[in-house]
Design a protein around this motif. Structure first.
Motif, PDB file in Angstrom:
ATOM      1  N   ASP A 183      35.203 -52.351  12.555  1.00  0.00           N
ATOM      2  CA  ASP A 183      33.824 -52.413  12.093  1.00  0.00           C
ATOM      3  C   ASP A 183      32.988 -51.420  12.890  1.00  0.00           C
ATOM      4  OD1 ASP A 183      31.421 -53.507  10.945  1.00  0.00           O
ATOM      5  OD2 ASP A 183      31.071 -54.392  12.934  1.00  0.00           O
ATOM      6  N   PRO A 184      32.299 -50.444  12.289  1.00  0.00           N
ATOM      7  CA  PRO A 184      32.355 -50.062  10.877  1.00  0.00           C
ATOM      8  C   PRO A 184      33.741 -49.525  10.478  1.00  0.00           C
ATOM      9  CG  PRO A 184      31.184 -48.419  12.151  1.00  0.00           C
ATOM     10  CD  PRO A 184      31.398 -49.566  13.058  1.00  0.00           C
ATOM     11  N   LEU A 185      33.913 -49.360   9.194  1.00  0.00           N
ATOM     12  CA  LEU A 185      35.226 -49.062   8.629  1.00  0.00           C
ATOM     13  C   LEU A 185      35.889 -47.840   9.263  1.00  0.00           C
ATOM     14  CD1 LEU A 185      36.265 -50.935   6.537  1.00  0.00           C
ATOM     15  CD2 LEU A 185      35.708 -49.300   4.768  1.00  0.00           C
ATOM     16  N   VAL A 186      35.079 -46.876   9.691  1.00  0.00           N
ATOM     17  CA  VAL A 186      35.651 -45.630  10.222  1.00  0.00           C
ATOM     18  C   VAL A 186      35.639 -45.607  11.747  1.00  0.00           C
ATOM     19  CG1 VAL A 186      35.130 -44.227   8.223  1.00  0.00           C
ATOM     20  CG2 VAL A 186      33.412 -44.512  10.005  1.00  0.00           C
ATOM     21  N   ASN A 187      35.540 -46.784  12.365  1.00  0.00           N
ATOM     22  CA  ASN A 187      35.507 -46.823  13.821  1.00  0.00           C
ATOM     23  C   ASN A 187      36.880 -46.465  14.379  1.00  0.00           C
ATOM     24  OD1 ASN A 187      35.096 -47.298  16.459  1.00  0.00           O
ATOM     25  ND2 ASN A 187      34.159 -49.309  16.205  1.00  0.00           N
ATOM     26  N   VAL A 188      36.985 -45.240  14.895  1.00  0.00           N
ATOM     27  CA  VAL A 188      38.288 -44.784  15.374  1.00  0.00           C
ATOM     28  C   VAL A 188      38.533 -45.197  16.817  1.00  0.00           C
ATOM     29  CG1 VAL A 188      38.478 -42.817  13.839  1.00  0.00           C
ATOM     30  CG2 VAL A 188      37.290 -42.564  16.013  1.00  0.00           C
ATOM     31  N   PHE A 189      37.536 -45.819  17.445  1.00  0.00           N
ATOM     32  CA  PHE A 189      37.691 -46.149  18.861  1.00  0.00           C
ATOM     33  C   PHE A 189      38.410 -47.472  19.073  1.00  0.00           C
ATOM     34  CE2 PHE A 189      34.031 -43.266  18.890  1.00  0.00           C
ATOM     35  CZ  PHE A 189      34.525 -42.329  19.763  1.00  0.00           C
ATOM     36  N   TYR A 190      38.684 -48.196  17.999  1.00  0.00           N
ATOM     37  CA  TYR A 190      39.438 -49.431  18.133  1.00  0.00           C
ATOM     38  C   TYR A 190      40.616 -49.386  17.190  1.00  0.00           C
ATOM     39  CZ  TYR A 190      35.830 -51.123  21.130  1.00  0.00           C
ATOM     40  OH  TYR A 190      35.000 -51.254  22.190  1.00  0.00           O
ATOM     41  N   GLY A 191      41.766 -49.853  17.668  1.00  0.00           N
ATOM     42  CA  GLY A 191      42.960 -49.828  16.831  1.00  0.00           C
ATOM     43  C   GLY A 191      43.566 -51.209  16.781  1.00  0.00           C
ATOM     44  N   TYR A 192      43.817 -51.718  15.590  1.00  0.00           N
ATOM     45  CA  TYR A 192      44.308 -53.085  15.488  1.00  0.00           C
ATOM     46  C   TYR A 192      45.773 -53.163  15.076  1.00  0.00           C
ATOM     47  CZ  TYR A 192      39.440 -54.161  16.118  1.00  0.00           C
ATOM     48  OH  TYR A 192      38.189 -54.236  16.643  1.00  0.00           O
ATOM     49  N   GLU A 193      46.099 -52.770  13.868  1.00  0.00           N
ATOM     50  CA  GLU A 193      47.477 -52.976  13.411  1.00  0.00           C
ATOM     51  C   GLU A 193      47.760 -52.067  12.231  1.00  0.00           C
ATOM     52  OE1 GLU A 193      49.974 -54.362  14.930  1.00  0.00           O
ATOM     53  OE2 GLU A 193      50.181 -56.429  14.263  1.00  0.00           O
ATOM     54  N   THR A 194      48.993 -51.560  12.144  1.00  0.00           N
ATOM     55  CA  THR A 194      49.406 -50.839  10.944  1.00  0.00           C
ATOM     56  C   THR A 194      50.529 -51.623  10.274  1.00  0.00           C
ATOM     57  OG1 THR A 194      51.082 -49.594  12.112  1.00  0.00           O
ATOM     58  CG2 THR A 194      48.908 -48.600  11.997  1.00  0.00           C
ATOM     59  N   LEU A 195      50.914 -51.191   9.082  1.00  0.00           N
ATOM     60  CA  LEU A 195      51.986 -51.884   8.361  1.00  0.00           C
ATOM     61  C   LEU A 195      53.263 -51.895   9.198  1.00  0.00           C
ATOM     62  CD1 LEU A 195      51.436 -50.425   4.796  1.00  0.00           C
ATOM     63  CD2 LEU A 195      51.225 -52.811   5.428  1.00  0.00           C
ATOM     64  N   THR A 196      53.577 -50.730   9.796  1.00  0.00           N
ATOM     65  CA  THR A 196      54.828 -50.646  10.554  1.00  0.00           C
ATOM     66  C   THR A 196      54.783 -51.526  11.793  1.00  0.00           C
ATOM     67  OG1 THR A 196      53.912 -48.677  11.564  1.00  0.00           O
ATOM     68  CG2 THR A 196      55.457 -48.343   9.787  1.00  0.00           C
ATOM     69  N   SER A 197      53.660 -51.467  12.517  1.00  0.00           N
ATOM     70  CA  SER A 197      53.623 -52.222  13.769  1.00  0.00           C
ATOM     71  C   SER A 197      53.593 -53.717  13.485  1.00  0.00           C
ATOM     72  CB  SER A 197      52.414 -51.805  14.596  1.00  0.00           C
ATOM     73  OG  SER A 197      51.226 -52.245  13.999  1.00  0.00           O
ATOM     74  N   LEU A 198      53.024 -54.096  12.333  1.00  0.00           N
ATOM     75  CA  LEU A 198      53.039 -55.512  11.958  1.00  0.00           C
ATOM     76  C   LEU A 198      54.470 -56.021  11.860  1.00  0.00           C
ATOM     77  CD1 LEU A 198      51.191 -57.876  10.647  1.00  0.00           C
ATOM     78  CD2 LEU A 198      52.232 -57.103   8.539  1.00  0.00           C
ATOM     79  N   ILE A 199      55.325 -55.221  11.204  1.00  0.00           N
ATOM     80  CA  ILE A 199      56.708 -55.637  11.031  1.00  0.00           C
ATOM     81  C   ILE A 199      57.418 -55.676  12.385  1.00  0.00           C
ATOM     82  CG2 ILE A 199      58.883 -55.102   9.904  1.00  0.00           C
ATOM     83  CD1 ILE A 199      57.272 -53.561   7.811  1.00  0.00           C
ATOM     84  N   ALA A 200      57.266 -54.581  13.158  1.00  0.00           N
ATOM     85  CA  ALA A 200      57.995 -54.497  14.417  1.00  0.00           C
ATOM     86  C   ALA A 200      57.585 -55.612  15.362  1.00  0.00           C
ATOM     87  CB  ALA A 200      57.745 -53.136  15.069  1.00  0.00           C
ATOM     88  N   ARG A 201      56.302 -55.947  15.360  1.00  0.00           N
ATOM     89  CA  ARG A 201      55.827 -56.964  16.285  1.00  0.00           C
ATOM     90  C   ARG A 201      56.186 -58.363  15.810  1.00  0.00           C
ATOM     91  NH1 ARG A 201      51.723 -55.066  19.322  1.00  0.00           N
ATOM     92  NH2 ARG A 201      50.912 -53.897  17.564  1.00  0.00           N
ATOM     93  N   GLY A 202      56.070 -58.565  14.488  1.00  0.00           N
ATOM     94  CA  GLY A 202      56.186 -59.925  13.989  1.00  0.00           C
ATOM     95  C   GLY A 202      57.597 -60.377  13.686  1.00  0.00           C
ATOM     96  N   TYR A 203      58.510 -59.441  13.412  1.00  0.00           N
ATOM     97  CA  TYR A 203      59.830 -59.853  12.969  1.00  0.00           C
ATOM     98  C   TYR A 203      60.558 -60.547  14.108  1.00  0.00           C
ATOM     99  CZ  TYR A 203      63.757 -60.033   9.888  1.00  0.00           C
ATOM    100  OH  TYR A 203      64.734 -60.497   9.068  1.00  0.00           O
ATOM    101  N   GLY A 204      61.290 -61.565  13.789  1.00  0.00           N
ATOM    102  CA  GLY A 204      62.014 -62.284  14.828  1.00  0.00           C
ATOM    103  C   GLY A 204      61.343 -63.609  15.120  1.00  0.00           C
ATOM    104  N   SER A 205      60.031 -63.570  15.367  1.00  0.00           N
ATOM    105  CA  SER A 205      59.340 -64.834  15.613  1.00  0.00           C
ATOM    106  C   SER A 205      58.857 -65.445  14.303  1.00  0.00           C
ATOM    107  CB  SER A 205      58.168 -64.613  16.561  1.00  0.00           C
ATOM    108  OG  SER A 205      57.298 -63.668  16.017  1.00  0.00           O
ATOM    109  N   ALA A 206      58.902 -64.665  13.226  1.00  0.00           N
ATOM    110  CA  ALA A 206      58.404 -65.167  11.952  1.00  0.00           C
ATOM    111  C   ALA A 206      59.521 -65.855  11.185  1.00  0.00           C
ATOM    112  CB  ALA A 206      57.848 -64.013  11.122  1.00  0.00           C
ATOM    113  N   ASN A 207      59.136 -66.797  10.322  1.00  0.00           N
ATOM    114  CA  ASN A 207      60.119 -67.340   9.382  1.00  0.00           C
ATOM    115  C   ASN A 207      59.405 -67.800   8.122  1.00  0.00           C
ATOM    116  OD1 ASN A 207      58.912 -69.709  10.280  1.00  0.00           O
ATOM    117  ND2 ASN A 207      60.494 -69.957  11.850  1.00  0.00           N
TER     118      ASN A 207
END
Lengths: 375, 522
Positions: A311-335
Motif C-alpha cells: 500500500d500504495p499499490l506501487v510501493n516498491v519499498f516493501y516486499g511481501y510474497e510472490t507466487l514462487t516464494s509462496l510455494i517454496a515457503r509453504g510446501y511441506g507444512s501445508a496439507n
C-alpha cells in the motif's frame, strides 16, 4: 503449394505412413521385429506400472533391459532406432505428466474457491475476485491476487533492469566487441547465469536487506525494489544469449551494405541489424521475463513472506510474497486444500511461462522465415 | 564488421574541441565512479575534499560538467568549431529528456509544497520545455542544453546543500524515508551519465559519428558494469567464505591434506563443523540426474536430427522441449512432489531429487546435443554413406564422435546449472539443516536384493538427503543459527563451496569448448 484440403492431406499422410510401415514389416527380419516389439511393449508396461505405483514395475523394466540388450547384440541398428524413438517421447511424456499432475493436484483448491458470476458458478474465480489469503484463521480463503501482485512487481523491475542492459550487452557481444574481448565477455555472462540463485538470495538476505532497511528507514528489509533488481540480474544472461543469437543470425550482407554506404556502426545497428532482428530480440526479452517470473530462491529468502498487497499499490519499498516464494515457503507444512492451493499457484506460474515460451518460439520462427526469405 | 569510425584519418583530426569533450567524458566517468563508491558506502558523502564536503565537491564537478556540455553545444551552434550536427536530436533523445524533466519538475514542485495538481503542472511545464529544447533546435543544441541543465541543476542542489549530508525526505504514504546518503550518490550517478553521453556526442562532432560515440560510451559502461558485478560478487563471496572454508586446513600429517570443512559433518563431536554430507548429496544428485538425462537427451537428439522427418511430431517435441526448458524450477519441484514422492516410499528422498533434476536437465541436454549433431557437416554423412556404410554405423562412428565436443560442453554447463538449483530439491529431497557425517548417503554400499518385489532396493536412495544449496537455504530459514561454533562463518563457507562447485563445472565446460574449437581450427 498444394491445392488439397487439410483433411485429404491428413488422410494421405496416414496412408503413406501405413504403406511405409507395411513395407518396413515385410522387409525386417521377423526375429528383430519380435525383439523390438518385446522391448517396447515391456517398456510401456513398465511405464504404466510406474504410473500405478506398482511394486512389480521392476519386472517389465528388467524385461525391457534384457530384450534391448539381446537386440543390441543381434540387431543393433533397429534397436538403436527404436530406443532413440522411445527417448524422444520422454520429453513429450514429461510435459504431459507435469501438466496432468499439477492440474490434478490443484483441483480441490479451484473447487474450494468457486464463486458465482451472473448465477453461473465458476471454480477458481474466488482466487482472483478477492484478495484474502489466509490458510489458518477463519474465513479461510486462498486468493492468489497478493502473490500475483508481488510477481508482477518483481518481474516489472527485473525486466526494466534486464531488458535494456541485456540488449545493450548483446549488441556489444554480437556487433561491437573485438574477437578477443568477446572471448572474455561471453563466458563471463555465461558464468553469471551459473551463480546459484540461493547464493544471490543469501547475499540479498545478509547484505542487501539490512542495508535497505537502514538506508530507507524501513520496517524490515524486504523490498520488491531490490528483489526485482537481483532477479533482473539473474534474468540478464538469458536475455543476452538469446538476443545475441538473434543479432548474429542477421545476414552479414545486410550490414555490409549499410556500412558500404558510409553509415556508422551504430547507424547500421539501429537501422539494419536491430529492426531485422527485432522479433528475435523481443523473444529474448520474453524469455527473460519468463525466467524472472519463475525465479524462486532469491525471492523466497529476501521477501517477508506475508501474503499482502503493498500500500500504495506501487510501493516498491516493501516486499511481501510472490507466487514462487509462496510455494517454496509453504510446501511441506501445508496439507489438504492449502497444499492444493499451492499447486494452483504452480498452475498459474506454469501456464504463464509456457505461454511466454510458446509465444517467443512463434516470434523466433517468424523471424527465421523472414530472414530466410530475405537472403 | 568493419570499423569505419576508427580509421586513422579520423583519429588524426583531433582538435582541441574534441580533446576538451573527451576530458569531459573522462571527468564524468570519474564522477560516476566516486558516486558508485559513495553508494556502496566506501566513502562518506561528507568526507572532506579540498576543504569542503564530498557532496559539495561533487556538486561543483557536476555544475562544471553541465556548463562545459552547454558550452560544447553553443560552440558548435555558433560555428566556432566545425561539426556535423543533424537538424534535430531525434525522437529518442527528446522522449528521454522529456521524461527526465517531467520527473525533475514534479519533484521540484513537490519540494515547493505544491499538491498533486501542482506536481503534474510543474512536471508538464518543464517536460514541455525540455521537449521543445531537444526536438526543435539543431542537434548540437538539442542534445547538450537539456543535458547540461540537468547536470547543472543537480550540481546546484548539491552545492547549496538543498540535498546533502543530513538531508532527509519522508515518503509519507510509502512508509519510507530518503536520506542524503543514498540520494546524493544516485543524483551524481545519474547526472554524470547524462553529461558523459552528451560530451561523448560532442567529442564525435554530433551527427552520425557523434551518436555512434555517445552510444558506444553507454554500451561499454553497461558491459563494464555487468562484468564488474560478476567479479564483485565472486570476490565478495570468496572474501566472506574463505575463513570458513579454510577453517582448520592443514597440510602434512597422516592424510597429507586435512580439510575438515569438506570432510566433517556438523555435530557436537566434530571440532570444525563441515559440509561433507551435503557435498556427497550434491555429487550423488548430479550423478543421478546425469544418468537419467544424458542418455535420454542424446538419444532423443539423435532420433530428431537423424531419423525423424520434419513434421508434426518433431515440431511438438521441439515446443515441448523449449516449454520444459523455461518451466520454473519450483514447478518441477511441485511435479516431483506430486509424481515421484508417492512412488518412492511417500517421503522426500534422494532418488526423487535425482529424477526431478534429471527432468530439468533433459531439455538442456536435448537442445545442446541437437545443435551439436546438426552442426556436423553433411559431407561427413555423405562420405560415409558413399562408402556403403549403413545409417546406424554412420551415426555411431561418424556423427556421434564428431558431435561429442558440443554434447560434452552442453552437458557440463547444464550440470553446472542444476547443481545449484534449490527449489526442486527443497520440495523433493529435504534433509537436515546440519547433518552429521553419518548422514552422508552411501549409495553404492546400500544396494540390497530381495525375493519380494521390487527385488532391488537401496535404502540410501530412499532417504531424505541434504545437498549444498538446500543446506544453505535451511540455514537461512533457521536464522543463521545452529548447534555449531560460528553459524555465520559456516554459512558463508557453505555459499563459497557451492559457488566453487558450480563455477568449476562452468570453467571445465567453457575450457572444453575452447579446447575443441582450437583443435577444430588447427
Amino acid at each position: 503449394m498444394s491445392l488439397t484440403t487439410p483433411r485429404t492431406d491428413w488422410r494421405a499422410s496416414i496412408e503413406r505412413r501405413l504403406t511405409r510401415t507395411r513395407a518396413f514389416v515385410d522387409d525386417a527380419d521377423p526375429e528383430a521385429l519380435a525383439v523390438i516389439l518385446a522391448s517396447m511393449g515391456s517398456l510401456l508396461v513398465a511405464f504404466v506400472g510406474f504410473l500405478l505405483a506398482s511394486a512389480w514395475t521392476a519386472v517389465p523394466f528388467g524385461a525391457f533391459l534384457i530384450a534391448a540388450g539381446y537386440g543390441w547384440v543381434r540387431h543393433q541398428a533397429l534397436v538403436a532406432r527404436a530406443v532413440a524413438f522411445a527417448m524422444t517421447t520422454v520429453t513429450l511424456v514429461t510435459l504431459g505428466l507435469v501438466v496432468a499432475f499439477i492440474f490434478a493436484e490443484s483441483i480441490p483448491a479451484f473447487r474450494y474457491e468457486t464463486a458465482s458470476v451472473f448465477g453461473v458458478s465458476v471454480p477458481g474465480l474466488g482466487m482472483f475476485a478477492q484478495a484474502r489469503w489466509d490458510a489458518v484463521s477463519e474465513p479461510v480463503r486462498y486468493s492468489l491476487l497478493p502473490m500475483i501482485h508481488g510477481t508482477v512487481m518483481v518481474t516489472t523491475i527485473a525486466t526494466l533492469v534486464a531488458a535494456p542492459l541485456g540488449v545493450a550487452a548483446a549488441l556489444f557481444v554480437a556487433e561491437i566487441a573485438p574477437p578477443r574481448v568477446r572471448e572474455l565477455v561471453k563466458p563471463g555472462i555465461e558464468v553469471l547465469a551459473g551463480i546459484p540463485s540461493i547464493v544471490y538470495g543469501f547475499i540479498g538476505f545478509t547484505v542487501i536487506n539490512p542495508w535497505a532497511s537502514d538506508a530507507f528507514a524501513l520496517n524490515g528489509g524486504s523490498t520488491y525494489l531490490f528483489v526485482g533488481m537481483v532477479v533482473g540480474l539473474m534474468a540478464l544472461p538469458t536475455v543476452v544469449s538469446v538476443a545475441e543469437d538473434a543479432l548474429t543470425s542477421v545476414p552479414d550482407v545486410m550490414k555490409d551494405g549499410s556500412l558500404a554506404l558510409g553509415a556508422t556502426d551504430w547507424q547500421s545497428m539501429t537501422s539494419i541489424t536491430l529492426p531485422a532482428a527485432f522479433s528475435g530480440v523481443s523473444a529474448a526479452v520474453l524469455l527473460g521475463v519468463g525466467r524472472a517470473i519463475g525465479e524462486t530462491m532469491a525471492a523466497t529468502v529476501m521477501l517477508a513472506g506475508v501474503p499482502r498487497i503493498s500500500d500504495p499499490l506501487v510501493n516498491v519499498f516493501y516486499g511481501y510474497e510472490t507466487l514462487t516464494s509462496l510455494i517454496a515457503r509453504g510446501y511441506g507444512s501445508a496439507n489438504g486444500v492449502h497444499e492444493s492451493a499451492l499447486f494452483a499457484a504452480g498452475v498459474v506460474l506454469f501456464v504463464t511461462v509456457l505461454c511466454l515460451s510458446v509465444g517467443s518460439q512463434y516470434i523466433e520462427a517468424r523471424m527465421r522465415r523472414r530472414l530466410g526469405g530475405a537472403e | 564488421m568493419s570499423r569505419a569510425t576508427r580509421t586513422a584519418l579520423v583519429r588524426d583530426d583531433r582538435t582541441a574541441y574534441e580533446a576538451a569533450a573527451g576530458s569531459a567524458v573522462g571527468l564524468s566517468g570519474i564522477a560516476f565512479a566516486v558516486g558508485l563508491a559513495a553508494l556502496l558506502g566506501l566513502v562518506a558523502i561528507d568526507a572532506p575534499v579540498a576543504g569542503v564536503g564530498l557532496s559539495v565537491a561533487l556538486g561543483a564537478v557536476l555544475l562544471a560538467l553541465g556548463a562545459a556540455v552547454v558550452g560544447f553545444g553553443v560552440a558548435s551552434r555558433t560555428g566556432y568549431v566545425d561539426t556535423g550536427p543533424q537538424p534535430s536530436a531525434g525522437i529518442v533523445a527528446a522522449a528521454a529528456f522529456t521524461g527526465i524533466w517531467v520527473a525533475v519538475g514534479a519533484a521540484a514542485s513537490g519540494a515547493a509544497g505544491l499538491g498533486t495538481g501542482g506536481r503534474l503542472g510543474g512536471g508538464a511545464v518543464l517536460g514541455g520545455v525540455a521537449f521543445a529544447t531537444t526536438a526543435l533546435p539543431r542537434e548540437d543544441i538539442g542534445s547538450t542544453v537539456p543535458a547540461g541543465a540537468v547536470a547543472g541543476l543537480c550540481g546546484l542542489a548539491l552545492i547549496s546543500g538543498v540535498v546533502g549530508p543530513g538531508w532527509e525526505h519522508a515518503l509519507v504514504g510509502y512508509n519510507a524515508t530518503l536520506f542524503g546518503d543514498t540520494v546524493v550518490p544516485v543524483v551524481v550517478l545519474f547526472a554524470s551519465l547524462v553529461t558523459g553521453w552528451s560530451a561523448a556526442k560532442a567529442s564525435g562532432g554530433f551527427g552520425a559519428r557523434g551518436r555512434n560515440v555517445g552510444a558506444y560510451v553507454l554500451i561499454y559502461l553497461v558491459v563494464g558494469s555487468i562484468l564488474a558485478v560478476l567479479v564483485g560478487l565472486v570476490a565478495f563471496v570468496a572474501a566472506k567464505g574463505l575463513p570458513g572454508l579454510l577453517n582448520g586446513v592443514s597440510v602434512g600429517g597422516a592424510g597429507l591434506v586435512s580439510w575438515p570443512f569438506l570432510t566433517n559433518g556438523a555435530g557436537l563431536l566434530a571440532d570444525v563443523a563441515g559440509v561433507f554430507p551435503a557435498l556427497v548429496g550434491t555429487v550423488w544428485l548430479v550423478v543421478g540426474a546425469v544418468c537419467f538425462a544424458v542418455p535420454t537427451g542424446v538419444g532423443a537428439a539423435v532420433f530428431l536430427s537423424e531419423y525423424a522427418e520434419q513434421g508434426r511430431f518433431t515440431g511438438a517435441v521441439e515446443v515441448a522441449t523449449n516449454g520444459l526448458w523455461s518451466t520454473p524450477s519450483i514447478v518441477f519441484g511441485l511435479f516431483g512432489a506430486a509424481f515421484l514422492i508417492p512412488r518412492f516410499g511417500n517421503q522426500k528422498s534422494l532418488i526423487a531429487g535425482m529424477l526431478t533434476l534429471g527432468f530439468m536437465l533433459l531439455p538442456l541436454v536435448l537442445i545442446t546435443s541437437r545443435e551439436a549433431i546438426l552442426a556436423v557437416p553433411d559431407e561427413y554423412r555423405d562420405a560415409s554413406a558413399a562408402l556403403g556404410v549403413s545409417k546406424w554405423q554412420t551415426i555411431r562412428s561418424v556423427v556421434l564422435p564428431a558431435a561429442i565436443p558440443g554434447v560434452t560442453t552442453g552437458v557440463i554447463l547444464g550440470v553446472g546449472r542444476i547443481a545449484g538449483e534449490t527449489a526442486p530439491i527443497l520440495l523433493t529431497m529435504g534433509g537436515g539443516v546440519l547433518p552429521a557425517k553419518a548422514a552422508a548417503p552411501d549409495v553404492l554400499g546400500s544396494f540390497r536384493l530381495s525375493a519380494s518385489p521390487p527385488f532391488v532396493s537401496n535404502p540410501a536412495l530412499l532417504e531424505a538427503t541434504s545437498a549444498l544449496p538446500y543446506q544453505l537455504y535451511a540455514l537461512i530459514t533457521a536464522g543463521l543459527s545452529g548447534n555449531i561454533r560460528n553459524p555465520q562463518e559456516f554459512a558463508w563457507g557453505l555459499a563459497l563451496t557451492l559457488l566453487l562447485v558450480v563455477l568449476a563445472f562452468y570453467a571445465v565446460g567453457i575450457a572444453t569448448r575452447y579446447y575443441f574449437r582450437q583443435k577444430l581450427h588447427q
